[in-house]
Motif scaffolding. Sequence first.
Motif, mmCIF file in Angstrom:
data_model
loop_
_atom_site.group_PDB
_atom_site.id
_atom_site.type_symbol
_atom_site.label_atom_id
_atom_site.label_comp_id
_atom_site.label_asym_id
_atom_site.label_seq_id
_atom_site.Cartn_x
_atom_site.Cartn_y
_atom_site.Cartn_z
ATOM 1 N N TRP A 1 20.971 67.546 54.354
ATOM 2 C CA TRP A 1 19.939 67.907 54.345
ATOM 3 C C TRP A 1 20.154 67.548 56.210
ATOM 4 C CZ3 TRP A 1 14.612 67.210 55.625
ATOM 5 C CH2 TRP A 1 14.264 68.409 56.438
ATOM 6 N N ALA B 1 23.109 67.808 58.021
ATOM 7 C CA ALA B 1 23.343 69.227 58.794
ATOM 8 C C ALA B 1 22.432 69.174 60.174
ATOM 9 C CB ALA B 1 22.779 70.632 58.122
ATOM 10 N N TYR C 1 19.885 78.997 60.989
ATOM 11 C CA TYR C 1 20.810 78.261 60.865
ATOM 12 C C TYR C 1 20.743 77.659 58.883
ATOM 13 C CZ TYR C 1 25.176 75.410 59.983
ATOM 14 O OH TYR C 1 26.158 74.454 59.702
ATOM 15 N N LEU D 1 22.826 78.410 56.087
ATOM 16 C CA LEU D 1 23.019 77.156 55.333
ATOM 17 C C LEU D 1 22.474 77.301 53.538
ATOM 18 C CD1 LEU D 1 24.952 75.178 55.923
ATOM 19 C CD2 LEU D 1 22.676 73.806 56.698
ATOM 20 N N PHE E 1 28.193 79.742 56.827
ATOM 21 C CA PHE E 1 28.239 78.822 57.465
ATOM 22 C C PHE E 1 28.828 79.494 59.150
ATOM 23 C CE2 PHE E 1 30.211 75.775 54.951
ATOM 24 C CZ PHE E 1 29.284 75.344 54.396
ATOM 25 N N GLY F 1 30.415 73.500 60.614
ATOM 26 C CA GLY F 1 30.562 73.436 58.982
ATOM 27 C C GLY F 1 31.370 72.543 58.504
ATOM 28 N N VAL G 1 29.194 69.170 57.805
ATOM 29 C CA VAL G 1 28.171 70.119 56.176
ATOM 30 C C VAL G 1 29.050 69.959 55.185
ATOM 31 C CG1 VAL G 1 26.318 71.493 55.739
ATOM 32 C CG2 VAL G 1 25.939 70.597 58.077
#
Lengths: 312, 568, 458
Positions: free
Chosen positions: A19, A22, A68, A72, A77, A282, A285
């Motif tokens: 997290w 991201a 987002y 997610l 993505f 994408g 992550v």
Amino acid sequence: MAIAAFITKRLIQGVFTVWFIATATFFAMHNVPGDPLLNERAMTEAIRANVEAKYGLDKPLGTQYLIYLSNLTRGDFGISFTQENRQVNDIIREHFPVSAILGVLAVLFAAVGGILWGALTALYRNRIPDYLIMFFVILGISVPSFVIAALGQLVIVNMNSALGITLFPVAGWGTLGHMLVPSMVLGLGTMAYLTRLMRSSMLEIVSSDYVRTAKAKGLPPARIFAKHQLRNAILPVITVLGPAIAAITTGGFVVELVFAIPGLGRYFVQAVQQLDYTVIMGTTVFYGAFLVFMVIFVDVLYGLIDPRVRMS
Amino acid sequence: MAESDQISTDDSYASEAGRQLAFYAVFAILLLGIVIYGLSFVVKLTGGGASGKAVDFENNSITISVAYDPPQLDSMRATDASSFLVLAHVLEGLISNDEDNNLAPGVAERWEIREDGAIFWLRDDAMWSDGKSVTAHDFEFAWKRVVDPKTASEYAFLLFPVRNAEAITEGQMPVSSLGVTAVSDRELRVEFERPTPYFEKLVAFVTYFPAREDFVNSTDGRYASSADTMLYNGPYTVDEWVLGASMRWSKNPYYWNDNKGFLDEINVAYITTDVNAKLNLFKDGQITDTALSASMLPEAMERRWQIDRLMDGTVFFMEFNHRDGRLTNNRNFRRALQLAQDPAELVYKVLKEAAYVPADSLFPSWVRGAEDFLHNEYPPHRSETDIALAREHLELARDELGLTEFPPIVILTGDSSMGLLTAEYYQELYKRNLGLEIRIDAQIFKQRLAKMTSGDFDIVMAGWGPDYDDALTFGDLFSSWNLNNRGRYSSSEMDAQVRIAQAELDPVKRAAAFGEIQRLVHDDVVIIPMYERGVAFVVDPQLVGFRRRSVGPEVDYNYVQLTPLRKP
Amino acid sequence: MPNGHAYDFSPLRRTEISQSQSRPSLSYWQDAWIRLKANTRALISLYLLIGLLIFTLFGPLLWNIDPAAQDLDQISRPPGEDRRALIVPEYSPWTGSASDLEVGSGQGLRLIGEATTQSIRLGWDPTDTVTGYRVYRNIYPIGQERAYGIPRAEFFDSRIVNFEDRLDLKEGIYYFTVVPMKGKEQLLDLTETLAVEVKRVTTVREANQKGLIGLTEELGVGDFIDLAFHPLGTDYLGRDMLARLMAGARVSLFIGIGAPLFFVTFGILFGATAGFLGGKTDQVMMRFADFIVALPFLLFMILFKIAFGIGPGESGIGPMLVALVVLMWPATARLVRGQILQIREQGYISASQLLGGKTLYLILRHMLPNTLGVVLVTLTFAIPSAIFTEAFLSFIGMGVAPPTPSWGSMSNEGIKTMLTTPHELIFPAVLISVTVLAFNLLGDGLRDALDARMRNQE
């Protein structure tokens, strides 16, 4: 059970790390100067507004972030900016296996080669095989990967034209022949590193007390070598294997570029140059998660192999 | 081990352990072999395409390489060369280009361009790849979809000559008001916003290609994102498309024209931008053709290849920032920079590319005027290097601007090696010849575009390639209303000439307007032309009919046939 | 003797050395240095690195050439090539006027004027019945394959019968071929080929600009002169390779040594703080380090590099350095923390504490010096990876901005011309390899020398 608790704890930590990744990527990327929607041909205001709305870029950054995140959590993505009809999920699904196969093979080459060469050099320490192998190891460590890759390709071409047949394909993907040379090139650096590691850990063990004891007891050398020296020397090699797998799988850009392999690394470099927000997010992550869980996996595995390591 | 001089305890340990190690090694290599063998099955699922032979007579097929995977194949939204390349092989518009780059009938059998509109009569035997006929409605639908704000097509501007198109993209008018009507299945009528003498050339462009409504709607918004979400009406169809890895095109059995599409199969097996990799593939007999950059030419000559070349259509130039308050807004300053350089030196000594040509004009040498090449009808002002005169102009500029010292000039450029090379050359050149300090601002693609758009530069290394085969695709670039005029050059004289070029129906007067635009660009130093880009290339001699083009798809396999080499 | 008397005890005579010391008492560092000196490979590496630093810092004083100066007369020259050039008049454009073409008219394809590296001018006789000509150039004889070489020009007009070639001319022999065209068809029977020998030339202006003509010298057209000397040849823009390698070393070594120095320092501070404070703070700090480790390194490297941006005229070394520091410190931090945790429990720390040592004193006097060995080894291994990272970024086009050279960007440019002018790749690649290798070997040597366990062996 202790082991289950350990794994659970590590997994929860892992999720948080992903997290964080991201979030960091999201804000880093949106601070990159430049405009992802611009193209060679200028757009009128009206068309631009239409495109912006399509990607949700007309909303404030905070809202975009929340959208987002919620996507997610559903594992979505989004859609690529430059490849308009393509889901980032599809891109990852199509191209990650390629990078993964390449990476796995490279790691296998590196591990097998590293352990064998390392053991060999340690056995014949300060003699010709040792010097010869260490020379190549040093070469492997000190030449930049893109030089090795370009030279590797050149060697294939000249070999093929000398033999008059296509022994190894020059570039591309799709058959057994395609994977061999690129994965060797990719694994070369790691192999060199592992050889050194294996050599020094073999040497350390050969002068250890238990080996001396075993020798004194008159155990046959082959047995000492197999049961004590080799087995114990491999342990440190396995520890570095986890990070190595991740580094190799995420670091295959150069080889993918030079050998025209449709891996995810190439996509990422392209995406950065094109500021393709969703693909960058994408990929990062996904790779971040891959890396985190790979490390956890190796830690657990290591705990199982080596009884000295406590799960704490 | 060769050496066996002395036998110590260590040596016997080493040899016994070595035997054990050899045993393990054999075991490990066997295991590795099994794993590799297993992986080779998986690998086939993720790639594919590489057949191992550039030319395959048995299957009447060829294997090629492209630079990029097409981002998508939606002809109504595509904006990039890699998509255009594929689309030119699998779709066909009303009008197409023949082998010699002349306009030729496509889906339309004949047509008529008038002052206020155009009529196209479609042929009966043009079919989609599912066997249904290509009708005028398919064009009406496609064109309306292009201008629909919901589609957000970036190339919608190409349809602006059609009545109401611009207003529709801005959301001011309904899509249905577009000036195009399918009178019947076989007749398409177009109304113009203004007289458009070059409309037939526009119609040959990808954005004007057809799409069938029922099919597009059935794809649930994912039209042309994969091989089976698309319909084809060109010589080939996309059979298989492994994203980012490979494509296979097959002969379209429903295609009407017997003079196109001779091959049964075209394998796009390699996707790479690495020119060295492409050269190596060609040398290895894996692909049919490749471009040759300067450093590859000696080897190409040594291998006795038949080298060919063609202008790829694009002109490169230094574009000045003409916005108020910029140093480069001063004409004398620009003139000084113009006089202090020589494009020939850049091309011949620095870039060294065999197919590049020093440029003297905004219009490339292949652009046609009324009857002949535009350059023959209106010869461009040859560049003359005069450093003394350049310094005089620089002094004039210094006085006009009231400066004692010129601040550093920023040259904005992309991160391609050509762009950087050029910028580095000019940096040193202007320092040497004019004593100016140049700062290079190298940016990745989107950042460079953002800076170009916002005007954050003094000079930008820019290039312009043709969208359609008419001088206007270059000619209107510096009109004050053109958004691609990134330096915001604005002059009433230029605007007047562009208006003539846009609407004049008499070819001679139109060519004169282009001649005038060419003169203005030079006299007012709107830009400094650097070079026309070309490409030197080599093709497998067993291919006949291979074409590279300046306008449209850069590589064209539509006319390719295979002929075995005759032994001398 | 159960009862001892005083006389039983005679004072022991002091022997020369009561207890011979097997070796002189040595401090940790002295000992390490001795061991390092015994390691030939490490020692050679150390001297190599010192040599490299001298090359970088003092080289430019000896070889005082502007690494950005372009010598367009000598582009991509390998080292040690002949430099002799004839001085010719300044180039003036050629229109192929009728009077020029009259000379030798009727002899077919012919050279007009002299063939020099400045230009080659050709004329030929017009053929009726054709629609145009194509001119080719080869560096090898045409031969039976009819390999004409590089197409140099197409004329769609049978009246144009002259051509001037100026493309990348080098001394040597060129084979020019003119192929008459009829439409798209090449009329091979009417093809003519001419071998032309090209002389290397320069002009008075060029020579003056480069300072090749001395003040007292009187050189003019027709004289010979030596072009500027480039010991290691030139690159693709005619820039001096040696000067660029020295300038590039500054970037590569600055990144290679600077970044590790910064992040190792930061890592030490971070790790020491965490290790010393312990408890919750330690937990939080180390989780943060874990998070940084989990970032996909190369991806973030590229992202950061882009995010920081490079302004006009900037080389982008700063952002690259920051990105490296931001991403690479956790390894050191973890290492130092582990060491500190260990040392904290050692007897001498408690002893020092009992003697009244303050916290700061404890850290500075006892803890950090004891981690220094490990840190030094980390540093020597971090340097190669930083140098590689720079080279890798150059490869994907995100390295330092031109005209600033770096070894990475030079190798990347060199790779494109690997076959034609290998020296452009070999020199920077060898320098990278040697540096990386030297640091690796030095690191190995240091590890052996500093490792206390090795102290009593051999």
